[in-house]
Design an enzyme around this catalytic site. Structure first.
Site, short mmCIF file in Angstrom:
data_model
loop_
_atom_site.label_atom_id
_atom_site.label_comp_id
_atom_site.label_asym_id
_atom_site.label_seq_id
_atom_site.Cartn_x
_atom_site.Cartn_y
_atom_site.Cartn_z
N TYR A 1 -8.98 -2.67 8.55
CA TYR A 1 -8.47 -1.31 7.85
C TYR A 1 -9.32 -1.22 6.94
O TYR A 1 -9.02 -1.89 5.64
CB TYR A 1 -7.05 -1.59 7.63
CG TYR A 1 -6.42 -0.48 6.84
CD1 TYR A 1 -6.51 1.04 7.09
CD2 TYR A 1 -5.17 -0.88 6.11
CE1 TYR A 1 -6.10 1.87 6.32
CE2 TYR A 1 -4.81 0.26 5.25
CZ TYR A 1 -4.85 1.68 5.51
OH TYR A 1 -4.44 2.76 4.88
N ASP B 1 -9.29 1.56 11.63
CA ASP B 1 -9.18 2.62 10.64
C ASP B 1 -10.50 2.69 9.69
O ASP B 1 -10.24 1.88 8.62
CB ASP B 1 -8.04 3.09 9.97
CG ASP B 1 -7.87 4.05 9.27
OD1 ASP B 1 -9.15 4.90 9.04
OD2 ASP B 1 -6.92 4.38 8.55
N HIS C 1 -1.90 8.63 12.70
CA HIS C 1 -3.29 8.37 13.40
C HIS C 1 -2.57 8.22 14.97
O HIS C 1 -1.46 8.05 15.18
CB HIS C 1 -3.67 7.12 13.34
CG HIS C 1 -4.27 6.95 12.01
ND1 HIS C 1 -5.72 7.02 11.80
CD2 HIS C 1 -3.95 7.03 10.52
CE1 HIS C 1 -5.97 6.86 10.47
NE2 HIS C 1 -4.90 6.95 9.62
#
Length: 514
Positions: A367, A407, A505
Site C-alpha cells: 500500500y 494500491d 476501490h
C-alpha cells in the site's frame, strides 16, 4: 509486534463479505453448480486446488511441510450481417451506417437517442457518449428481425468463467423474454447461446434486464462498460469484463490466481456482508488486502471470520498511527517464507508491506503512501519510498521473479484517469509521481500486466466517494499487478472486477501460468 498462531479454529469463507456489493448481473451469472453451501466448500477446496496445482510437481505447495498439529497459520503483519431495425417511427439501417460512419456524427441528439432506444441500448449522456455507443453497436452488434415491442441487450457470456464471446441484441416478445430470463437464471449465465461467436467488440454499452418493484422490467446500466474520459483518444475503448476476459485455463494447466483489493477499512466491510459469490466466482488462491485499518488487537477476531481452506494469513498493522493503513495476505498455499516491511525503519511503521515467498516467485503486497493533501508527502514518496521499494524488488529478483500488487497510488498515464487535465496537481497524478512510477518500476524491468493485455482500454479501479464517481465511471486506475519481465509471458489474465462494491476501490485479479 509480530506473532504466529497455530491451531486457530477459523470459520466459514471470507465468505461473509460481498453479497450486497456484487452487481445484479454477476449475481445472476454465477454458475449454479458453483454456489455451494458453505459447509460443502471445505472438502471441495482440496479438489479445486489439486486441479490447479499438481502438488507432486508444483513447488508452490510443499507437502508434509506443516508441523504436526499446526492447522492454520495466522501471522500479524469479454461480422454481423446486414440488418434493418424498425420500431415505431424510427428505422435503423445498420449497413448504411457501416458504409458511411459520418452519418452517425451528423445525427442530432434526439435522433441518436431514438436510434439507440430502438435497438435496445441506453440513451443517456452527452452527444459524444451517444455517438460512441451507436458506433460501437454498428461495428459489433447483431439484430434479429422479430415482431416485438421491446428489445433486450443479451450478452452471451458467463461472467463466472469470463468467456470472450459475441454480445447480441435480440428482440424478444414478453413471453420469450420471460422464458429467456428463466433460462438465464437456471443456467447461471446471462444469454448462454451455443451459436455465440467471438468478436473484438469491446466497447459495447451493456445492460441487463432487472425486475423493478412495480413489476415493470427496466434496464440496469453497467457504468464501467461505457467509455468515460474527458479527452479520449481515437481507439480507446472501455473495459468490460463480460467480454474481455479470456477463457479459463484447462484444468490440467498449472496456474495460480491472485486477487488484490484496497478495502478501505476491513471491519466496516465485514459488517453484515457475504463473500460467497466472489470467492466461488473467482476461486482465488491468494487474496491481498490493503488499507485494512486494523490494529494488532483486531487480528484474532478478524481471522475467526475467514474461510476454511485459506489457512495462511499474514498481517501487518500501523504502529505509528493506529487504525491507519495496514496490509494482509490470505492464502490457501503455504509460502516458503514471509517478510514484513522493507527493512528500513523510516518506512516500516505504517504496515504497508507484506511479502510471501513461493517456490516460483515472490509476491509483494504493498500500500504505497498517498502524497496527501497539499502534496505534503510528495517529496518523501518520490525520493525515499519509491526508490526503496524498487531497490527491494530488484534484490528479490536476483533470486526469482517478483510480483508486485496493491494500491500503488499513481495513475500512470492519461488513459488511467477520467480527468487528466483537472488533476495534474492532484496526489496520484502529478508529473513527479508518474515519472517516479516509470523510473523506479517500468524502466527497472517490471511490466504493468493490465496495460500489456489491454493497451487501449480505459479501466478504473478507484472512484472517489465525494462526487459519486462510481455511478458515472469517473475514476482512476491506481491498483496494479506488476511482474518481472521474464514472467510477463506467463500472464494469462490481468483483470478488474468493477461490479464489486463495498470500498472506493474494486478488486483486481491476476491469473498466472506456472
Amino acid at each position: 509486534m509480530l506473532f504466529f498462531i497455530s491451531n486457530l479454529p477459523m470459520k466459514s469463507v471470507l465468505l461473509l463479505w460481498f453479497r450486497p456489493f456484487l452487481h445484479p448481473f454477476f449475481s445472476l451469472a454465477v454458475n449454479e453448480s458453483r454456489l455451494r453451501v458453505a459447509t460443502l466448500i471445505r472438502p471441495l477446496q482440496k479438489n479445486a486446488m489439486s486441479s490447479r496445482l499438481n502438488r507432486s510437481s508444483v513447488p508452490l505447495f510443499t507437502q508434509n511441510s506443516e508441523p504436526r498439529g499446526a492447522g492454520r497459520g495466522v501471522s500479524v503483519r469479454r461480422n454481423s450481417n446486414e440488418a434493418v431495425v424498425e420500431e415505431h417511427d424510427c428505422k435503423v439501417d445498420i449497413q448504411s451506417f457501416r458504409d458511411d460512419p459520418s452519418k452517425i456524427e451528423a445525427m442530432t441528439v434526439q435522433k441518436l437517442r431514438m436510434t439507440l432506444r430502438s435497438v435496445g441500448l441506453l440513451a443517456k449522456g452527452l452527444k459524444r457518449d451517444l455517438v460512441a455507443a451507436l458506433q460501437s453497436f454498428v461495428e459489433n452488434g447483431t439484430v434479429e428481425n422479430q415482431s416485438t415491442q421491446q428489445t433486450e441487450r443479451n450478452s452471451s457470456v458467463s461472467a463466472s468463467y469470463g468467456d470472450t464471446v459475441k454480445a447480441e441484441t435480440k428482440i424478444l416478445t414478453p413471453k420469450k423474454r420471460q422464458s429467456a430470463e428463466s433460462d438465464r437464471v437456471s443456467s447461471g449465465a446471462i444469454g448462454s447461446n451455443p451459436s455465440s461467436r467471438k468478436i473484438n467488440g469491446s466497447s459495447e454499452v451493456v445492460s441487463s434486464i432487472v425486475k423493478q418493484e412495480d413489476g415493470v422490467e427496466g434496464m440496469q446500466n453497467e457504468p464501467w462498460a461505457v467509455l468515460a474520459h474527458k479527452k479520449p483518444k481515437k481507439g480507446w475503448i472501455p473495459y468490460n469484463p463480460r467480454i474481455m476476459r479470456p477463457k479459463p485455463l484447462s484444468k490440467d494447466t498449472k496456474s495460480v490466481k491472485i486477487l488484490s483489493w484496497n478495502v478501505n477499512g476491513l471491519r466496516a466491510l465485514l459488517k453484515g456482508s457475504s463473500a460467497v459469490e466472489l470467492a466461488e466466482r473467482e476461486d482465488f488462491d491468494i487474496l491481498c488486502l490493503q488499507e485494512t485499518k486494523l490494529q494488532e488487537k483486531d487480528i484474532l477476531t478478524i481471522t475467526k471470520s475467514l474461510m476454511d481452506g485459506y489457512h495462511y494469513t499474514y498481517w501487518t498493522c500501523s504502529v505509528s498511527k493506529l487504525g491507519y493503513s495496514g496490509t494482509a495476505i490470505i492464502s490457501r498455499i503455504k509460502p516458503i517464507s514471509v517478510r514484513y516491511g522493507l527493512g528500513i525503519s523510516e518506512h516500516d511503521g505504517e504496515g504497508r508491506v507484506v511479502m510471501v515467498e513461493f517456490d516460483s516467485f515472490f509476491l509483494l503486497n504493498v500500500y504505497v503512501p498517498n502524497s496527501g493533501d497539499g502534496l505534503k508527502r510528495l517529496s518523501y514518496r518520490i525520493t525515499e519510498w519509491d526508490p526503496s521499494l524498487s531497490n527491494y524488488m530488484k534484490e528479490l529478483e536476483k533470486l526469482k521473479p517478483v510480483i508486485l500488487t496493491g494500491d500503488l497510488n499513481c495513475a500512470h498515464q492519461e488513459i488511467d484517469i477520467y480527468n487528466p487535465a483537472g488533476n495534474r496537481k492532484s496526489a496520484g497524478f502529478t508529473i513527479e509521481e508518474r515519472q517516479s512510477f516509470e523510473t523506479n518500476f517500468l524502466e527497472k524491468g517490471f511490466v504493468d500486466t493490465f496495460r500489456q493485455k489491454h493497451p487501449d482500454v480505459v479501466g478504473y479501479t478507484y472512484w472517489g466517494y465525494r462526487h459519486g464517481g462510481r455511478k458515472t465511471n469517473k475514476g482512476w486506475r491506481l491498483d496494479y499487478f506488476l511482474v518481472s519481465d521474464r514472467m510477463a509471458e506467463k500472464v494469462h489474465d490481468s483483470y478488474i472486477l468493477p461490479d464489486v462494491g463495498g470500498s472506493d476501490h474494486c478488486p483486481i485479479g491476476l491469473v498466472l501460468k506456472l
